[in-house]
Design a protein around this motif. Structure first.
Motif, PDB file in Angstrom:
ATOM      1  N   PRO A   1       0.804  -1.229   0.000  1.00  0.00           N
ATOM      2  CA  PRO A   1       0.000   0.000   0.000  1.00  0.00           C
ATOM      3  C   PRO A   1       0.840   1.285   0.000  1.00  0.00           C
ATOM      4  CG  PRO A   1      -0.985  -1.593   1.466  1.00  0.00           C
ATOM      5  CD  PRO A   1       0.329  -2.183   1.015  1.00  0.00           C
ATOM      6  N   LEU A   2       1.987   1.270   0.653  1.00  0.00           N
ATOM      7  CA  LEU A   2       2.856   2.453   0.625  1.00  0.00           C
ATOM      8  C   LEU A   2       3.393   2.697  -0.775  1.00  0.00           C
ATOM      9  CD1 LEU A   2       4.780   2.109   3.981  1.00  0.00           C
ATOM     10  CD2 LEU A   2       3.627   4.185   3.185  1.00  0.00           C
ATOM     11  N   GLN A   3       3.849   1.644  -1.421  1.00  0.00           N
ATOM     12  CA  GLN A   3       4.368   1.801  -2.777  1.00  0.00           C
ATOM     13  C   GLN A   3       3.264   2.304  -3.710  1.00  0.00           C
ATOM     14  OE1 GLN A   3       5.748  -2.276  -2.761  1.00  0.00           O
ATOM     15  NE2 GLN A   3       7.875  -1.590  -2.971  1.00  0.00           N
TER      16      GLN A   3
ATOM     17  N   ASN B   1      13.121   5.547  -1.558  1.00  0.00           N
ATOM     18  CA  ASN B   1      13.421   4.352  -0.777  1.00  0.00           C
ATOM     19  C   ASN B   1      13.354   4.642   0.711  1.00  0.00           C
ATOM     20  OD1 ASN B   1      14.775   1.585  -0.300  1.00  0.00           O
ATOM     21  ND2 ASN B   1      16.109   3.022   0.737  1.00  0.00           N
ATOM     22  N   GLY B   2      14.083   5.653   1.153  1.00  0.00           N
ATOM     23  CA  GLY B   2      14.121   5.969   2.577  1.00  0.00           C
ATOM     24  C   GLY B   2      12.790   6.440   3.115  1.00  0.00           C
ATOM     25  N   MET B   3      12.071   7.213   2.316  1.00  0.00           N
ATOM     26  CA  MET B   3      10.765   7.701   2.753  1.00  0.00           C
ATOM     27  C   MET B   3       9.791   6.536   2.952  1.00  0.00           C
ATOM     28  SD  MET B   3      10.751  11.046   2.976  1.00  0.00           S
ATOM     29  CE  MET B   3      11.495  12.535   2.332  1.00  0.00           C
ATOM     30  N   VAL B   4       9.769   5.607   2.012  1.00  0.00           N
ATOM     31  CA  VAL B   4       8.865   4.457   2.118  1.00  0.00           C
ATOM     32  C   VAL B   4       9.262   3.575   3.296  1.00  0.00           C
ATOM     33  CG1 VAL B   4       8.086   2.334   0.974  1.00  0.00           C
ATOM     34  CG2 VAL B   4       8.187   4.480  -0.309  1.00  0.00           C
ATOM     35  N   ILE B   5      10.545   3.321   3.460  1.00  0.00           N
ATOM     36  CA  ILE B   5      11.010   2.474   4.570  1.00  0.00           C
ATOM     37  C   ILE B   5      10.686   3.133   5.912  1.00  0.00           C
ATOM     38  CG2 ILE B   5      13.080   1.569   5.710  1.00  0.00           C
ATOM     39  CD1 ILE B   5      12.193  -0.120   3.281  1.00  0.00           C
ATOM     40  N   ALA B   6      10.936   4.428   6.041  1.00  0.00           N
ATOM     41  CA  ALA B   6      10.623   5.129   7.295  1.00  0.00           C
ATOM     42  C   ALA B   6       9.124   5.110   7.561  1.00  0.00           C
ATOM     43  CB  ALA B   6      11.138   6.563   7.242  1.00  0.00           C
TER      44      ALA B   6
ATOM     45  N   LEU C   1       7.078   3.444  10.710  1.00  0.00           N
ATOM     46  CA  LEU C   1       6.088   4.219  11.462  1.00  0.00           C
ATOM     47  C   LEU C   1       4.748   3.495  11.504  1.00  0.00           C
ATOM     48  CD1 LEU C   1       4.902   6.764  12.831  1.00  0.00           C
ATOM     49  CD2 LEU C   1       4.481   7.639  10.502  1.00  0.00           C
ATOM     50  N   LEU C   2       4.248   3.063  10.351  1.00  0.00           N
ATOM     51  CA  LEU C   2       2.925   2.436  10.294  1.00  0.00           C
ATOM     52  C   LEU C   2       2.898   1.085  11.007  1.00  0.00           C
ATOM     53  CD1 LEU C   2       1.799   3.426   6.699  1.00  0.00           C
ATOM     54  CD2 LEU C   2       1.272   4.538   8.883  1.00  0.00           C
ATOM     55  N   ASP C   3       4.036   0.425  11.105  1.00  0.00           N
ATOM     56  CA  ASP C   3       4.099  -0.812  11.898  1.00  0.00           C
ATOM     57  C   ASP C   3       3.914  -0.506  13.382  1.00  0.00           C
ATOM     58  OD1 ASP C   3       4.469  -2.426   9.682  1.00  0.00           O
ATOM     59  OD2 ASP C   3       6.619  -2.709  10.003  1.00  0.00           O
ATOM     60  N   ARG C   4       4.428   0.639  13.825  1.00  0.00           N
ATOM     61  CA  ARG C   4       4.305   1.054  15.230  1.00  0.00           C
ATOM     62  C   ARG C   4       2.973   1.728  15.509  1.00  0.00           C
ATOM     63  NH1 ARG C   4       9.077   3.551  13.922  1.00  0.00           N
ATOM     64  NH2 ARG C   4       8.121   5.606  14.164  1.00  0.00           N
ATOM     65  N   ASN C   5       2.508   2.491  14.522  1.00  0.00           N
ATOM     66  CA  ASN C   5       1.332   3.329  14.727  1.00  0.00           C
ATOM     67  C   ASN C   5       0.508   3.346  13.439  1.00  0.00           C
ATOM     68  OD1 ASN C   5      -0.545   5.329  15.133  1.00  0.00           O
ATOM     69  ND2 ASN C   5       0.942   6.932  15.609  1.00  0.00           N
TER      70      ASN C   5
ATOM     71  N   ALA D   1      -1.748   5.577   2.452  1.00  0.00           N
ATOM     72  CA  ALA D   1      -1.352   4.187   2.697  1.00  0.00           C
ATOM     73  C   ALA D   1      -1.830   3.721   4.066  1.00  0.00           C
ATOM     74  CB  ALA D   1       0.164   4.036   2.587  1.00  0.00           C
ATOM     75  N   ALA D   2      -1.722   4.582   5.068  1.00  0.00           N
ATOM     76  CA  ALA D   2      -2.182   4.220   6.411  1.00  0.00           C
ATOM     77  C   ALA D   2      -3.668   3.888   6.383  1.00  0.00           C
ATOM     78  CB  ALA D   2      -1.910   5.369   7.388  1.00  0.00           C
TER      79      ALA D   2
END
Length: 169
Positions: free
Chosen positions: A85-87, A103-108, A112-116, A148-149
């Motif tokens: 969904p982020l991609q 790359n870094g924006m999607v990974i960060a 974040l979305l895994d935590r919140n 994506a969230a």
């Protein structure tokens, strides 16, 4: 030289490199993964970010000998046919112009979305704070992460015990 067993994007690989070799070099040169980018080499820009476990790590300064956990790169999130969904949101919002920071924006954002799973705009900004984008796509990136969230929450499984939506793992 030493051998290291790494699990990258669900695949186990053995590499033979010097212990102080940055993980970024192993990912790109030995495993052929081009999602993480070499930006600054100083862990300042975020282009090289990967997930180690569920934590964002700057692979340009992380020696392969210190990796402790499974590694997920941009390539490990989704496929061309089934993007994460982020991609998908980054593409739909045209969030990256040159793509170098993507790359870094999607990974960060994934960390974040895994935590919140329901971050505020301020929380998204904070999570992406250490990532440099020279194309000034910040507003599109923020929209993509929020989109994506929302998509991830909508597709989260129902918890039968509490009869509520669970955060995706």
């Amino acid at each position: 030289m030493a051998q290291y067993q790494l699990t990258v994007n669900g695949r186990r690989s053995t590499v033979t490199v010097e212990p102080d070799t940055p993980l970024l070099y192993v990912l790109r040169n030995d495993l052929g993964l081009n999602g993480p980018k070499f930006g600054c080499g100083l862990a300042q820009c975020g282009a090289c970010s990967v997930l180690v476990g569920r934590t964002e790590a700057r692979s340009c300064v992380l020696p392969v000998s210190r990796v402790d956990g499974d590694i997920t790169t941009l390539e490990g999130l989704g496929t061309i046919d089934r993007p994460h969904p982020l991609q998908r949101a980054f593409i739909e919002e045209q969030a990256c112009q040159c793509g170098y920071c993507g790359n870094g924006m999607v990974i960060a954002a994934k960390a974040l979305l895994d935590r919140n799973p329901s971050p505020s705009e301020a929380q998204v900004r904070e999570a992406l704070n250490g990532h440099l984008c020279r194309c000034a796509s910040h507003n599109r990136i923020l929209r993509a992460v929020q989109k994506a969230a929302q998509a991830m929450r909508a597709s989260a499984p129902i918890d039968p015990i509490n009869d509520r939506t669970e955060a995706p793992v």
